[in-house]
Design an enzyme around this catalytic site. Structure first.
Site, short mmCIF file in Angstrom:
data_model
loop_
_atom_site.label_atom_id
_atom_site.label_comp_id
_atom_site.label_asym_id
_atom_site.label_seq_id
_atom_site.Cartn_x
_atom_site.Cartn_y
_atom_site.Cartn_z
N ARG A 71 153.49 39.66 44.78
CA ARG A 71 153.35 38.77 43.62
C ARG A 71 153.08 37.34 44.12
O ARG A 71 152.25 36.62 43.58
CB ARG A 71 154.64 38.77 42.77
CG ARG A 71 154.95 40.07 42.07
CD ARG A 71 153.95 40.37 40.97
NE ARG A 71 153.85 39.32 39.97
CZ ARG A 71 154.62 39.21 38.89
NH1 ARG A 71 155.53 40.11 38.65
NH2 ARG A 71 154.44 38.23 38.02
N ARG A 122 155.05 33.47 29.60
CA ARG A 122 155.61 34.82 29.41
C ARG A 122 156.18 34.86 28.00
O ARG A 122 157.10 34.11 27.68
CB ARG A 122 156.69 35.13 30.44
CG ARG A 122 157.48 36.38 30.06
CD ARG A 122 158.36 36.89 31.17
NE ARG A 122 157.58 37.55 32.20
CZ ARG A 122 158.09 38.40 33.08
NH1 ARG A 122 159.38 38.67 33.06
NH2 ARG A 122 157.33 38.96 34.00
N HIS A 181 150.25 42.73 31.56
CA HIS A 181 150.92 42.06 32.68
C HIS A 181 149.93 41.96 33.85
O HIS A 181 150.10 42.61 34.88
CB HIS A 181 152.18 42.84 33.07
CG HIS A 181 153.14 42.06 33.91
ND1 HIS A 181 152.94 40.74 34.26
CD2 HIS A 181 154.35 42.42 34.47
CE1 HIS A 181 153.95 40.33 35.00
NE2 HIS A 181 154.81 41.31 35.13
N CYS A 193 156.93 48.07 39.15
CA CYS A 193 156.82 46.61 39.01
C CYS A 193 158.17 45.93 39.15
O CYS A 193 158.24 44.75 39.48
CB CYS A 193 156.18 46.26 37.68
SG CYS A 193 157.07 46.92 36.26
N ASP A 199 157.41 52.53 35.31
CA ASP A 199 158.03 51.31 34.77
C ASP A 199 159.16 51.75 33.85
O ASP A 199 159.26 52.94 33.51
CB ASP A 199 156.96 50.50 34.00
CG ASP A 199 157.48 49.16 33.48
OD1 ASP A 199 158.53 48.69 33.96
OD2 ASP A 199 156.83 48.58 32.59
N GLN A 234 151.02 41.10 37.63
CA GLN A 234 151.66 42.19 38.35
C GLN A 234 150.60 43.12 38.95
O GLN A 234 150.71 43.55 40.10
CB GLN A 234 152.57 42.98 37.39
CG GLN A 234 153.25 44.16 38.03
CD GLN A 234 154.23 43.76 39.12
OE1 GLN A 234 155.11 42.96 38.89
NE2 GLN A 234 154.08 44.31 40.32
N1 NVA Z 1 157.45 46.76 30.82
C1 NVA Z 1 158.41 45.83 31.36
C2 NVA Z 1 157.84 45.11 32.54
C3 NVA Z 1 158.79 44.13 33.19
C4 NVA Z 1 158.17 43.41 34.34
C5 NVA Z 1 158.82 44.86 30.27
O1 NVA Z 1 157.95 44.37 29.55
O2 NVA Z 1 160.02 44.58 30.14
N1 CP Z 2 157.75 42.54 37.63
C1 CP Z 2 158.12 41.43 36.98
O1 CP Z 2 157.33 40.77 36.28
O2 CP Z 2 159.41 41.05 37.19
P1 CP Z 2 160.22 39.90 36.45
O3 CP Z 2 160.46 40.35 35.04
O4 CP Z 2 161.47 39.76 37.26
O5 CP Z 2 159.40 38.64 36.47
#
Ligand code: NVA
Ligand code: CP
Length: 304
Positions: free
Chosen positions: A290, A103, A130, A262, A222, A133
């Site tokens: 997930r 990540r 992502h 998400c 989101d 997800q």
């Molecule tokens: N768009 C959000 C998704 C989090 C799972 C982010 O990147 O923070």
């Molecule tokens: N939806 C998602 O990826 O959540 P986290 O940021 O908690 O991993």
């Protein structure tokens, strides 16, 4: 050649549908309290350069349920944070573990990890995509509606990593997608071009949440400011005003529609408390999925 999951567009169709099918089976096995130790003795390295609750816990729990082990690595207590290059980290981790989940910020970093790793690499979120997800999202949609063909998903809000991966996942699955995004916040042009070329389902871009939501089976949103965009928060709150899933917007969708997010959610911004808790909400089933989708993915990538 090892298999990776870097984006859904680059993930072979056969594997994409195999993961969704296997995930349903693994979920049923788990519900019966049975064990499937298909990854006994296998390890997953998890490199997190951004925060996480769901991704971290679902990958870690998933590995342990399959008989394997997951190792959490954060930049603050590894050499990654002190500037060790990705191409070196990739080759070193490949000597210890059977797969790497990353990540991070740029999509190029995950691509570079995959280029140098000799084990599968999984994109656990970048600024651009992502995919894990969306595998869970599609599993949730499949559970509720049985098949994808003929469904419409409406995405309301920022054309961010979630929007990009949802476009790819919906088009691959054959779900029509309509996105309502404010001007200047559209999904990635390359992703949109890929969707138009692929043409397996319809894609529509609008500025009007109510147009996107009209007759939809799935309403999705989101956060307005993603991780790394904290300094734009105030400006985004102005630009995204009205791009919210609330009861008014839900009334434009089908009565049988499901509301997805998400998570993490900012109640009162992109989604109301009422919509999160309402009868159409499937957000916690989605979060659970997930685990099941990633177990199927790990099995496929690690054991083939
Ligand atoms: N768009 C959000 C998704 C989090 C799972 C982010 O990147 O923070
Ligand atoms: N939806 C998602 O990826 O959540 P986290 O940021 O908690 O991993």
């Amino acid at each position: 050649m090892t298999k990776d999951l870097l984006t859904l567009a680059s993930f072979p169709d056969e594997d994409f549908f195999k993961v969704l099918e296997r995930a349903e089976l693994l979920k049923a096995i788990h519900a019966r309290g049975e064990e499937r130790l298909t990854l006994r003795g296998r390890s997953l390295a998890m490199v997190f350069e951004k925060s996480s609750t769901r991704t971290r816990v679902s990958f870690e729990a998933g590995m342990s349920q399959l008989g394997g082990h997951a190792i959490f690595l954060s930049p603050s207590d590894t050499q990654i944070g002190r500037g060790e290059e990705i191409r070196d980290t990739a080759r070193v981790l490949s000597r210890y573990v059977d797969a790497i989940m990353v990540r991070t910020y740029s999509q190029e970093s995950v691509e570079e990890m995959a280029k140098y790793a000799s084990v599968p690499v999984i994109n656990g979120l970048t600024d651009k995509h992502h995919p894990c997800q969306v595998l869970a999202d599609l599993l949730t949609i499949k559970e509720k509606f049985v098949k994808f063909q003929g469904l419409k998903l409406a995405y309301i809000g920022d054309g961010n990593n979630m929007a990009n991966s949802l476009v790819e996942g919906c088009i691959k699955a054959g779900i029509d997608i309509s996105l309502a995004c404010p001007e200047g916040y559209e999904p990635d042009p390359g992703v949109l071009a890929w969707a138009r070329e692929t043409g397996r389902a319809k894609m529509e871009l609008t500025r009007e949440p109510a147009i996107a939501a009209a007759g939809a089976d799935v309403l999705y949103t989101d956060v307005w400011a993603s991780m790394g965009q904290e300094s734009e928060k105030a400006q985004r709150q102005r630009h995204f005003k009205g791009f919210q899933i609330n009861q008014g917007l839900i009334s434009h969708a089908k009565p049988s529609c499901i509301v997805l997010h998400c998570l993490p959610a900012h109640r009162g911004e992109e989604i109301t408390d009422e919509a999160m808790e309402g009868r159409n909400s499937a957000v916690f089933d989605q979060a659970e999925n997930r685990l099941h989708a990633q177990k199927a993915l790990l099995e496929l990538l690690i054991t083939g």
